[in-house]
Design an enzyme around this catalytic site. Structure first.
Site, PDB file in Angstrom:
ATOM      1  CG  LEU A 102      -1.974  -1.040   1.364  1.00  0.00           C
ATOM      2  CD1 LEU A 102      -2.741  -0.885   2.667  1.00  0.00           C
ATOM      3  CD2 LEU A 102      -2.946  -0.952   0.182  1.00  0.00           C
ATOM      4  CG  ASP A 103       0.628   4.077  -3.010  1.00  0.00           C
ATOM      5  OD1 ASP A 103       1.379   3.162  -3.374  1.00  0.00           O
ATOM      6  OD2 ASP A 103      -0.215   4.632  -3.742  1.00  0.00           O
ATOM      7  CE  LYS A 104       5.756   9.095   3.973  1.00  0.00           C
ATOM      8  NZ  LYS A 104       6.909   9.938   3.636  1.00  0.00           N
ATOM      9  CG  HIS A 185       1.686   5.258  -7.053  1.00  0.00           C
ATOM     10  ND1 HIS A 185       1.744   4.970  -5.716  1.00  0.00           N
ATOM     11  CD2 HIS A 185       2.776   6.036  -7.289  1.00  0.00           C
ATOM     12  CE1 HIS A 185       2.819   5.534  -5.184  1.00  0.00           C
ATOM     13  NE2 HIS A 185       3.469   6.170  -6.106  1.00  0.00           N
TER      14      HIS A 185
END
Ligand code: URA
Length: 236
Positions: A102-104, A185
């Site tokens: 998962l992105d930051k 993303h």
């Protein structure tokens, strides 16, 4: 396997704690009080208790975590805190790693495991394991935008996404998207391809797993036996 190793791979006690427990006579192996921390234990056959409780040996562990903002999905990072840092050190020693990324700034359901093969299968594009995300965007989405999601969106690098389900809330600026693939993303880039911008993203399901409503951000729990089985089935 040594007794102290057995108790650390089962996430029961550190070597230091085992030494203390053995000294105080609270560890038993097959009903006999253990005298040495390095005594051999057969994880498949021997019955070990720690502080009166039986210790269940499991080769693989599965942890469901509610990822907070600002943490990265990695085992190590020079700059940002990692999701592994949300677990007690005993769990880190089990060799857990995030199953997918998962992105930051993406929140929500993250699976951590030390089962590399299962992780690989769950993430394989061939298996189409679905992941649902709750999102919010800057500008209202039109019916045409939703149709693009359902048909597949062409990203800036020319990649054509697989059809994704999208459900909009009444405000048309929030809803859920379900993906059956996991490109870098991906949802952000799909929204950008439609000249929109993600302002909030949270994963709420991963295959058969759902983010529990009572699991606060940063909290985690091990999967139940039924959830483990459902994951194994999803990866078949
Ligand atoms: N899509 C994104 O853009 N980010 C995520 O973290 C997951 C899906």
């Amino acid at each position: 396997m040594r007794l102290d190793k057995f108790l650390s791979v089962t996430a029961v006690a550190t070597r230091k704690e085992t030494a203390k427990a053995v000294r105080s006579g609270t560890v038993t192996v097959n009903g006999i009080v253990a005298k040495k921390t390095d005594m051999p234990v057969d994880p498949e056959k021997d019955t070990v208790t720690y502080g009166g409780k039986p210790v269940v040996y499991k080769q693989y562990r599965y942890v469901l975590l509610n990822k907070p903002d600002g943490y990265v999905s990695a085992t190590e990072d020079g700059k940002d805190p990692t999701v592994l840092e949300l677990l007690p050190p005993l769990y880190t020693d089990l060799g857990l790693f995030p199953c997918g990324r998962l992105d930051k700034h993406t929140l929500g359901l993250m699976l951590l495991t030390n089962n590399g093969e299962l992780s690989h299968r769950l993430l394989s594009p061939r298996r189409h394991v679905a992941k649902r995300y709750a999102f919010r965007v800057k500008f209202p989405l039109s019916d045409a935008d939703c149709a693009c999601f359902r048909d597949g969106v062409t990203l800036e690098d020319g990649y054509e996404t697989k059809p994704a389900e999208i459900e909009l809330n009444q405000d048309k600026k929030s809803g859920t998207v379900t993906l059956i693939e996991g490109k870098y993303h991906q949802i952000k880039r799909m929204m950008e391809a439609l000249h929109n911008q993600i302002t909030y993203l949270e994963r709420v399901t991963f295959g058969p797993l759902t983010l529990p409503a009572d699991l606060a951000r940063g909290e985690w729990r091990e999967l139940t036996a039924a959830q483990e089985q459902a994951l194994l089935d999803a990866a078949k």
